[in-house]
Design a protein around this motif. Structure first.
Motif, PDB file in Angstrom:
ATOM      1  N   GLY A   1       0.832  -1.211   0.000  1.00  0.00           N
ATOM      2  CA  GLY A   1       0.000   0.000   0.000  1.00  0.00           C
ATOM      3  C   GLY A   1       0.862   1.256   0.000  1.00  0.00           C
ATOM      4  O   GLY A   1       0.495   2.288  -0.573  1.00  0.00           O
ATOM      5  N   ASN A   2       2.050   1.116   0.593  1.00  0.00           N
ATOM      6  CA  ASN A   2       2.978   2.237   0.732  1.00  0.00           C
ATOM      7  C   ASN A   2       3.369   2.808  -0.633  1.00  0.00           C
ATOM      8  O   ASN A   2       3.806   3.935  -0.761  1.00  0.00           O
ATOM      9  CB  ASN A   2       4.220   1.704   1.482  1.00  0.00           C
ATOM     10  CG  ASN A   2       5.242   2.784   1.754  1.00  0.00           C
ATOM     11  OD1 ASN A   2       4.892   3.955   1.823  1.00  0.00           O
ATOM     12  ND2 ASN A   2       6.491   2.392   1.876  1.00  0.00           N
ATOM     13  N   TRP A   3       3.211   2.013  -1.696  1.00  0.00           N
ATOM     14  CA  TRP A   3       3.702   2.446  -3.023  1.00  0.00           C
ATOM     15  C   TRP A   3       2.592   2.728  -4.025  1.00  0.00           C
ATOM     16  O   TRP A   3       2.866   3.046  -5.186  1.00  0.00           O
ATOM     17  CB  TRP A   3       4.700   1.410  -3.580  1.00  0.00           C
ATOM     18  CG  TRP A   3       6.005   1.565  -2.868  1.00  0.00           C
ATOM     19  CD1 TRP A   3       6.381   0.951  -1.719  1.00  0.00           C
ATOM     20  CD2 TRP A   3       7.052   2.477  -3.198  1.00  0.00           C
ATOM     21  NE1 TRP A   3       7.607   1.402  -1.317  1.00  0.00           N
ATOM     22  CE2 TRP A   3       8.040   2.346  -2.207  1.00  0.00           C
ATOM     23  CE3 TRP A   3       7.250   3.398  -4.236  1.00  0.00           C
ATOM     24  CZ2 TRP A   3       9.206   3.090  -2.212  1.00  0.00           C
ATOM     25  CZ3 TRP A   3       8.417   4.129  -4.251  1.00  0.00           C
ATOM     26  CH2 TRP A   3       9.390   3.973  -3.248  1.00  0.00           C
ATOM     27  N   VAL A   4       1.329   2.658  -3.597  1.00  0.00           N
ATOM     28  CA  VAL A   4       0.241   2.937  -4.553  1.00  0.00           C
ATOM     29  C   VAL A   4       0.347   4.375  -5.068  1.00  0.00           C
ATOM     30  O   VAL A   4       0.279   4.637  -6.265  1.00  0.00           O
ATOM     31  CB  VAL A   4      -1.141   2.697  -3.885  1.00  0.00           C
ATOM     32  CG1 VAL A   4      -2.259   3.209  -4.780  1.00  0.00           C
ATOM     33  CG2 VAL A   4      -1.334   1.215  -3.601  1.00  0.00           C
ATOM     34  N   THR A   5       0.577   5.334  -4.165  1.00  0.00           N
ATOM     35  CA  THR A   5       0.614   6.743  -4.610  1.00  0.00           C
ATOM     36  C   THR A   5       1.938   7.072  -5.302  1.00  0.00           C
ATOM     37  O   THR A   5       2.094   8.154  -5.856  1.00  0.00           O
ATOM     38  CB  THR A   5       0.487   7.675  -3.382  1.00  0.00           C
ATOM     39  OG1 THR A   5       1.539   7.314  -2.470  1.00  0.00           O
ATOM     40  CG2 THR A   5      -0.856   7.489  -2.696  1.00  0.00           C
ATOM     41  N   ARG A   6       2.891   6.129  -5.283  1.00  0.00           N
ATOM     42  CA  ARG A   6       4.196   6.454  -5.887  1.00  0.00           C
ATOM     43  C   ARG A   6       4.470   5.591  -7.118  1.00  0.00           C
ATOM     44  O   ARG A   6       5.577   5.589  -7.635  1.00  0.00           O
ATOM     45  CB  ARG A   6       5.307   6.206  -4.855  1.00  0.00           C
ATOM     46  CG  ARG A   6       5.136   6.967  -3.554  1.00  0.00           C
ATOM     47  CD  ARG A   6       6.311   6.673  -2.623  1.00  0.00           C
ATOM     48  NE  ARG A   6       6.263   7.482  -1.401  1.00  0.00           N
ATOM     49  CZ  ARG A   6       5.725   7.040  -0.259  1.00  0.00           C
ATOM     50  NH1 ARG A   6       5.195   5.845  -0.192  1.00  0.00           N
ATOM     51  NH2 ARG A   6       5.723   7.810   0.813  1.00  0.00           N
ATOM     52  N   ALA A   7       3.452   4.849  -7.578  1.00  0.00           N
ATOM     53  CA  ALA A   7       3.682   3.978  -8.739  1.00  0.00           C
ATOM     54  C   ALA A   7       4.123   4.828  -9.936  1.00  0.00           C
ATOM     55  O   ALA A   7       3.640   5.943 -10.117  1.00  0.00           O
ATOM     56  CB  ALA A   7       2.389   3.233  -9.065  1.00  0.00           C
ATOM     57  N   PRO A   8       5.049   4.312 -10.753  1.00  0.00           N
ATOM     58  CA  PRO A   8       5.621   5.119 -11.843  1.00  0.00           C
ATOM     59  C   PRO A   8       4.687   5.346 -13.026  1.00  0.00           C
ATOM     60  O   PRO A   8       4.939   6.188 -13.859  1.00  0.00           O
ATOM     61  CB  PRO A   8       6.848   4.309 -12.266  1.00  0.00           C
ATOM     62  CG  PRO A   8       6.564   2.925 -11.836  1.00  0.00           C
ATOM     63  CD  PRO A   8       5.708   3.012 -10.623  1.00  0.00           C
ATOM     64  N   SER A   9       3.591   4.575 -13.106  1.00  0.00           N
ATOM     65  CA  SER A   9       2.646   4.794 -14.219  1.00  0.00           C
ATOM     66  C   SER A   9       1.248   4.406 -13.753  1.00  0.00           C
ATOM     67  O   SER A   9       1.077   3.681 -12.767  1.00  0.00           O
ATOM     68  CB  SER A   9       3.039   3.909 -15.416  1.00  0.00           C
ATOM     69  OG  SER A   9       2.774   2.545 -15.092  1.00  0.00           O
TER      70      SER A   9
END
Ligand code: 3HC
Length: 311
Positions: free
Chosen positions: A52-60
């Motif tokens: 979940g920590n990376w949903v807002t930081r996904a590259p695309s």
């Protein structure tokens, strides 16, 4: 010495007859299943946090949509498994309270941090890869509700593993910096992924009984070996190096020999002293507390509805 009921039960197990919720079962069989299924469900629920920590930081947008779909699947797997545990006579609130109090565990692997995007792909590739290895045999386990839940879960897990490997491949075949990130993530996740399969067979307290009851079909070490044998060629294809200098193909056994696992690290993480244990539990406790008003509202609504029906 087995009682007549226990002998009849074991004969059903040996004959490959599925045990259903209403069937007689030894208390130990029920307890082992409650322990394993609820810890499995907790693993699914807590396992959403590192990702979940990376949903807002996904590259695309594509990668974000894939990650959201995977996290939603994990929530569903948790619900199937909590429902399977409920067929054994425990309530969801009860098992959930045991998670939040720290009384029962979830898989050690979710106590490691996801420090960059390569971790998200490596989790899909290795963690979901290991989970599939462990869950395929569980589709054949003797307890009906658990084995049927696993059939559905395994279908979704293969998508999780595939998207992870695809993500790591994009990085390994990308810029030198991206490849270095993929290698760094492999270095950090390889050994914790091997620990997911549990202690070595000699140290495993439950394996003998769980195998007699066909809850565990293959031993911890057998599954770990299958995982290593399958994953090494995948790493080689990506041009990545497995962080184990003792890893070597053994022509005689037809398997890879590999180095010693740091069981002290495993014991520490399982005991609650891993990098993220406290953070994971705090997050789950907060979610439970923050959701209390919503649960109360649902119950109040349900009560009003049932009163209206009675009236
Ligand atoms: N993390 C935390 N605890 C672990 C562990 C791990 N990786 N491996 C073993 N343990 C614990 C066991 O729970 C047991 O402790 P307990 O008595 O307090 O429950 C103790 O170590 C001894 O280990 P045993 O091998 O004797 O215990 P089991 O027979 O239960 O085997 C297991 C361990 C193989 C994990 C088995 O419980 C199992 O197959 N569980 C179902 C699958 C599961 O939970 N997988 C976790 C992966 S997460 C996942 O699948 C989600 C996916 O979406 C990524």
């Amino acid at each position: 010495e087995m009682s007549a009921e226990e002998r009849a039960f074991q004969e059903k197990i040996d004959a490959g007859i599925k045990i259903e919720a209403k069937d007689w079962m030894p208390e130990g069989y029920r307890r082992t299943l409650i322990r394993q299924i609820s810890q499995h469900a907790h693993s699914e629920i807590v396992g959403q946090l590192p990702e979940g920590n990376w949903v807002t930081r996904a590259p695309s947008l594509k990668r974000k949509a894939i990650l959201l779909a995977k996290i939603q699947d994990e929530a569903g797997h948790g619900l199937y498994l909590y429902s399977a545990a409920e067929t054994l006579g425990v309530t969801r609130d009860q098992v959930y309270a045991d998670l939040l109090s720290g009384k029962v565990k979830y898989s050690s692997i979710f106590n490691y941090p996801t420090t960059n995007w390569a971790d998200i792909g490596t989790i899909g590739w290795l963690v979901d890869g290991a989970a599939i290895m462990n869950q395929i045999p569980l589709c054949r386990c003797s307890y009906g509700p658990y084995s049927r839940a696993m059939v559905r879960v395994c279908k979704e897990e293969s998508f999780h593993q595939r998207q992870g490997y695809d993500l790591v491949m994009a990085m390994a075949k990308g810029t030198p910096e991206q490849k270095a990130m993929a290698q760094d993530a492999l270095n950090r996740w390889w050994w914790p992924a091997l620990m997911m399969f549990g202690p070595s067979d000699g140290e495993s307290v439950h394996s003998a009984q769980s195998m007699q009851w066909k809850i565990k079909i293959l031993s911890n070490d057998e599954l770990r070996q299958k995982f290593v044998d399958q994953t090494v060629p995948q790493a080689e294809y990506l041009g990545l190096t497995i962080p184990d200098p003792e890893l070597k193909w053994n022509e005689d056994t037809g398997h890879y020999d590999f180095g010693a696992i740091d069981w002290e690290e495993f014991r520490q993480v399982v005991a609650g002293n891993g990098p993220c244990n406290r953070d994971r539990l705090r997050t789950r406790v907060k979610a439970w507390d923050d959701g209390k008003w919503f649960r109360d509202a649902l119950l109040a609504h349900a009560e009003k509805k049932s009163e209206r029906q009675v009236a």
